[in-house]
Design a protein around this motif. Structure first.
Motif, PDB file in Angstrom:
ATOM      1  N   THR A  93       6.944 -25.081  -8.398  1.00  0.00           N
ATOM      2  CA  THR A  93       7.919 -25.956  -7.722  1.00  0.00           C
ATOM      3  C   THR A  93       8.649 -26.886  -8.688  1.00  0.00           C
ATOM      4  N   ARG A  94       8.247 -26.905  -9.960  1.00  0.00           N
ATOM      5  CA  ARG A  94       8.958 -27.738 -10.945  1.00  0.00           C
ATOM      6  C   ARG A  94      10.096 -26.973 -11.607  1.00  0.00           C
ATOM      7  N   GLN A  95      10.200 -25.658 -11.291  1.00  0.00           N
ATOM      8  CA  GLN A  95      11.223 -24.838 -11.934  1.00  0.00           C
ATOM      9  C   GLN A  95      12.166 -24.273 -10.882  1.00  0.00           C
ATOM     10  N   SER A  96      13.411 -24.042 -11.290  1.00  0.00           N
ATOM     11  CA  SER A  96      14.389 -23.583 -10.305  1.00  0.00           C
ATOM     12  C   SER A  96      14.366 -22.071 -10.120  1.00  0.00           C
ATOM     13  N   ASN A  97      13.807 -21.326 -11.084  1.00  0.00           N
ATOM     14  CA  ASN A  97      13.757 -19.871 -10.954  1.00  0.00           C
ATOM     15  C   ASN A  97      12.349 -19.417 -10.603  1.00  0.00           C
ATOM     16  N   PRO A  98      12.227 -18.312  -9.871  1.00  0.00           N
ATOM     17  CA  PRO A  98      10.886 -17.846  -9.520  1.00  0.00           C
ATOM     18  C   PRO A  98      10.106 -17.386 -10.751  1.00  0.00           C
ATOM     19  N   VAL A  99       8.809 -17.583 -10.696  1.00  0.00           N
ATOM     20  CA  VAL A  99       7.930 -17.112 -11.766  1.00  0.00           C
ATOM     21  C   VAL A  99       7.861 -15.586 -11.741  1.00  0.00           C
ATOM     22  N   HIS A 100       7.924 -15.025 -10.537  1.00  0.00           N
ATOM     23  CA  HIS A 100       7.831 -13.569 -10.385  1.00  0.00           C
ATOM     24  C   HIS A 100       8.490 -13.172  -9.060  1.00  0.00           C
ATOM     25  N   THR A 101       9.212 -12.065  -9.060  1.00  0.00           N
ATOM     26  CA  THR A 101       9.787 -11.510  -7.837  1.00  0.00           C
ATOM     27  C   THR A 101       9.168 -10.141  -7.589  1.00  0.00           C
ATOM     28  N   GLN A 102       8.578  -9.979  -6.411  1.00  0.00           N
ATOM     29  CA  GLN A 102       7.918  -8.726  -6.045  1.00  0.00           C
ATOM     30  C   GLN A 102       8.770  -8.006  -4.999  1.00  0.00           C
ATOM     31  N   GLN A 103       9.152  -6.770  -5.283  1.00  0.00           N
ATOM     32  CA  GLN A 103       9.904  -5.991  -4.302  1.00  0.00           C
ATOM     33  C   GLN A 103       8.981  -5.571  -3.166  1.00  0.00           C
ATOM     34  N   LEU A 104       9.470  -5.644  -1.953  1.00  0.00           N
ATOM     35  CA  LEU A 104       8.737  -5.169  -0.786  1.00  0.00           C
ATOM     36  C   LEU A 104       9.438  -3.919  -0.250  1.00  0.00           C
ATOM     37  N   PRO A 105       8.701  -3.042   0.426  1.00  0.00           N
ATOM     38  CA  PRO A 105       9.349  -1.838   0.959  1.00  0.00           C
ATOM     39  C   PRO A 105      10.311  -2.137   2.106  1.00  0.00           C
ATOM     40  N   GLU A 106      10.124  -3.283   2.750  1.00  0.00           N
ATOM     41  CA  GLU A 106      10.939  -3.626   3.918  1.00  0.00           C
ATOM     42  C   GLU A 106      10.952  -5.147   4.073  1.00  0.00           C
ATOM     43  N   ARG A 107      11.580  -5.624   5.150  1.00  0.00           N
ATOM     44  CA  ARG A 107      11.635  -7.068   5.414  1.00  0.00           C
ATOM     45  C   ARG A 107      10.232  -7.617   5.676  1.00  0.00           C
ATOM     46  N   CYS A 108       9.967  -8.807   5.151  1.00  0.00           N
ATOM     47  CA  CYS A 108       8.680  -9.466   5.375  1.00  0.00           C
ATOM     48  C   CYS A 108       8.624 -10.039   6.792  1.00  0.00           C
ATOM     49  N   PHE A 109       7.589  -9.663   7.535  1.00  0.00           N
ATOM     50  CA  PHE A 109       7.400 -10.181   8.897  1.00  0.00           C
ATOM     51  C   PHE A 109       6.201 -11.104   9.011  1.00  0.00           C
ATOM     52  N   ALA A 110       5.189 -10.917   8.157  1.00  0.00           N
ATOM     53  CA  ALA A 110       3.941 -11.678   8.306  1.00  0.00           C
ATOM     54  C   ALA A 110       3.244 -11.738   6.954  1.00  0.00           C
ATOM     55  N   MET A 111       2.462 -12.809   6.749  1.00  0.00           N
ATOM     56  CA  MET A 111       1.776 -12.983   5.464  1.00  0.00           C
ATOM     57  C   MET A 111       0.507 -13.804   5.687  1.00  0.00           C
ATOM     58  N   THR A 112      -0.540 -13.455   4.946  1.00  0.00           N
ATOM     59  CA  THR A 112      -1.771 -14.247   5.004  1.00  0.00           C
ATOM     60  C   THR A 112      -2.383 -14.279   3.611  1.00  0.00           C
ATOM     61  N   VAL A 113      -2.923 -15.430   3.230  1.00  0.00           N
ATOM     62  CA  VAL A 113      -3.535 -15.596   1.909  1.00  0.00           C
ATOM     63  C   VAL A 113      -4.915 -16.223   2.055  1.00  0.00           C
ATOM     64  N   ARG A 114      -5.933 -15.574   1.480  1.00  0.00           N
ATOM     65  CA  ARG A 114      -7.251 -16.170   1.235  1.00  0.00           C
ATOM     66  C   ARG A 114      -7.605 -15.716  -0.170  1.00  0.00           C
ATOM     67  N   TYR A 115      -7.287 -16.539  -1.128  1.00  0.00           N
ATOM     68  CA  TYR A 115      -7.417 -16.133  -2.532  1.00  0.00           C
ATOM     69  C   TYR A 115      -8.769 -15.468  -2.783  1.00  0.00           C
ATOM     70  N   PRO A 116      -8.798 -14.328  -3.502  1.00  0.00           N
ATOM     71  CA  PRO A 116      -7.684 -13.637  -4.163  1.00  0.00           C
ATOM     72  C   PRO A 116      -6.950 -12.617  -3.279  1.00  0.00           C
ATOM     73  N   LEU A 117      -7.237 -12.614  -1.967  1.00  0.00           N
ATOM     74  CA  LEU A 117      -6.623 -11.612  -1.088  1.00  0.00           C
ATOM     75  C   LEU A 117      -5.307 -12.138  -0.502  1.00  0.00           C
ATOM     76  N   MET A 118      -4.277 -11.320  -0.573  1.00  0.00           N
ATOM     77  CA  MET A 118      -3.043 -11.596   0.158  1.00  0.00           C
ATOM     78  C   MET A 118      -2.612 -10.305   0.848  1.00  0.00           C
ATOM     79  N   VAL A 119      -2.237 -10.423   2.121  1.00  0.00           N
ATOM     80  CA  VAL A 119      -1.743  -9.260   2.865  1.00  0.00           C
ATOM     81  C   VAL A 119      -0.359  -9.607   3.413  1.00  0.00           C
ATOM     82  N   VAL A 120       0.594  -8.715   3.188  1.00  0.00           N
ATOM     83  CA  VAL A 120       1.956  -8.903   3.671  1.00  0.00           C
ATOM     84  C   VAL A 120       2.279  -7.764   4.637  1.00  0.00           C
TER      85      VAL A 120
END
Length: 348
Positions: free
Chosen positions: A142-169
């Motif tokens: 959040t201190r930088q204006s550009n993303p650290v990493h951009t991940q391509q998705l196969p389609e539009r994102c509808f839902a997301m959940t994070v419990r480190y280290p697991l993330m499901v989109v």
């Protein structure tokens, strides 16, 4: 129109506590602070609002604290793990960071080419992750204006959940993409949803061994990640009445008992135990859909919104009678504490 709402005009049949001064339009997300009973709601009226929830024994009061605006409807919200800061994203294609506790101004910390549908703060990485309808997911310092990493998705994102280290989109076309956040630039696994219809919500198991997925077709899938656990996977029907089938809009694990709540467009919320495959409690149906819900940090308060969810379009929306409610339910232990399995070896 034969609707299950025909016989009920009560927005609050479960006698939950009403949050004062709710939004003027439908609520899109609810988030409790991880540290205190501050509740944030995002709304289609372009606002992000915060209330302090004061519990006194069996009574609950709410006090509006502050709000910020986006230029367009806001779709998602989350808190920083230290409880100081709120992140929100929406149809203005940006995510804002709001230093709520210090009373600071909100600032834009993320940008996409289409609305931001989901976001999550990942304390272990000190990064914000945003998922958008532009078919990308971006990680932000959040201190930088550009993303650290951009991940391509196969389609539009509808839902997301994070419990480190697991993330499901969950994306359009029933894709479920699993990430191991220790190696976030590589897809860990891509699964086609066990449900036949569009994904509406996902929730990672508290033990990170799998996730729940809910669809528009009144069904929830329970999915384990380990190949040796696949026999434990199952799906079940919920939020249905006869031939009427309603969307499962929200899945929330209880922070203590690790049971979970579902909330749906039928205006009902239910508590379930996936391990014993039982419904613990079915609550009475509200007169409008429940688009979103959440537990507070210790699971003693369950917040849910009751409002039109636009699933039947503008012609079913009557601004004259439409009212939005945010309601607070105090779960009894019997509603959220899991039941022992019948095939246990005598140990409880």
């Amino acid at each position: 129109m034969s609707s299950i709402f025909a016989n009920t005009s009560n927005p609050n049949p479960n006698k939950s506590f009403e949050v004062t001064q709710p939004p003027n339009d439908s609520v899109s997300s609810l988030s409790f602070s991880p540290k205190a009973n501050f509740l944030v709601a995002t709304s289609w009226d372009n606002q992000v609002r915060c209330w302090e929830i004061i519990r006194n024994g069996v009574n609950v009061a709410s006090m509006p604290k502050a709000s910020i605006s986006h230029d367009h409807p806001v779709l998602c919200s989350t808190w920083k793990d230290d409880g100081t800061t709120v992140f929100s994203g929406g149809c203005d294609k940006q995510a804002k960071m709001w230093p709520l506790l210090s009373g600071g101004q909100s600032m834009t910390v993320a940008m996409h080419d289409a609305p931001i549908k989901e976001l999550a703060w990942i304390p272990e990485m000190n990064l914000l992750v945003t998922g958008s309808w532009d078919r990308t997911m971006k990680y932000w310092d959040t201190r930088q204006s550009n993303p650290v990493h951009t991940q391509q998705l196969p389609e539009r994102c509808f839902a997301m959940t994070v419990r480190y280290p697991l993330m499901v989109v969950g994306t359009a076309d029933r894709n479920l993409i699993v990430y191991n956040l220790q190696n976030p630039q590589v897809e860990f696994k891509r699964i086609t949803s066990p449900l036949k219809y569009q994904t509406r919500c996902v929730a990672a198991f508290p033990d990170q061994q799998g996730f729940l997925v809910g669809s528009i077709e009144g069904r929830v899938g329970v999915h384990h990640l380990d190949d040796s656990q696949q026999s434990k996977n199952f799906t079940f029907k919920c939020h249905r009445e006869g031939n009427e089938i309603y969307s499962v809009n929200s899945l929330n694990f209880h922070p203590v008992h690790h049971t979970f709540a579902t909330a749906g467009s039928d205006g009902a919320f239910n508590f379930w135990d996936k391990d014993s495959k039982q419904r613990l409690k079915a609550m009475l149906r509200c007169s409008q859909p429940i688009p979103c819900s959440t537990f507070n940090n210790d699971g003693s308060i369950f917040a849910y919104a009751v409002c039109y969810d636009w699933s039947k379009g503008a012609e079913n929306h009557n601004p004259a009678t439409a009212k939005t409610y945010i309601l607070l339910h105090l779960p009894q232990e019997s509603e959220v504490k899991g039941k022992p399995r019948l095939n246990t070896t005598g140990r409880k």
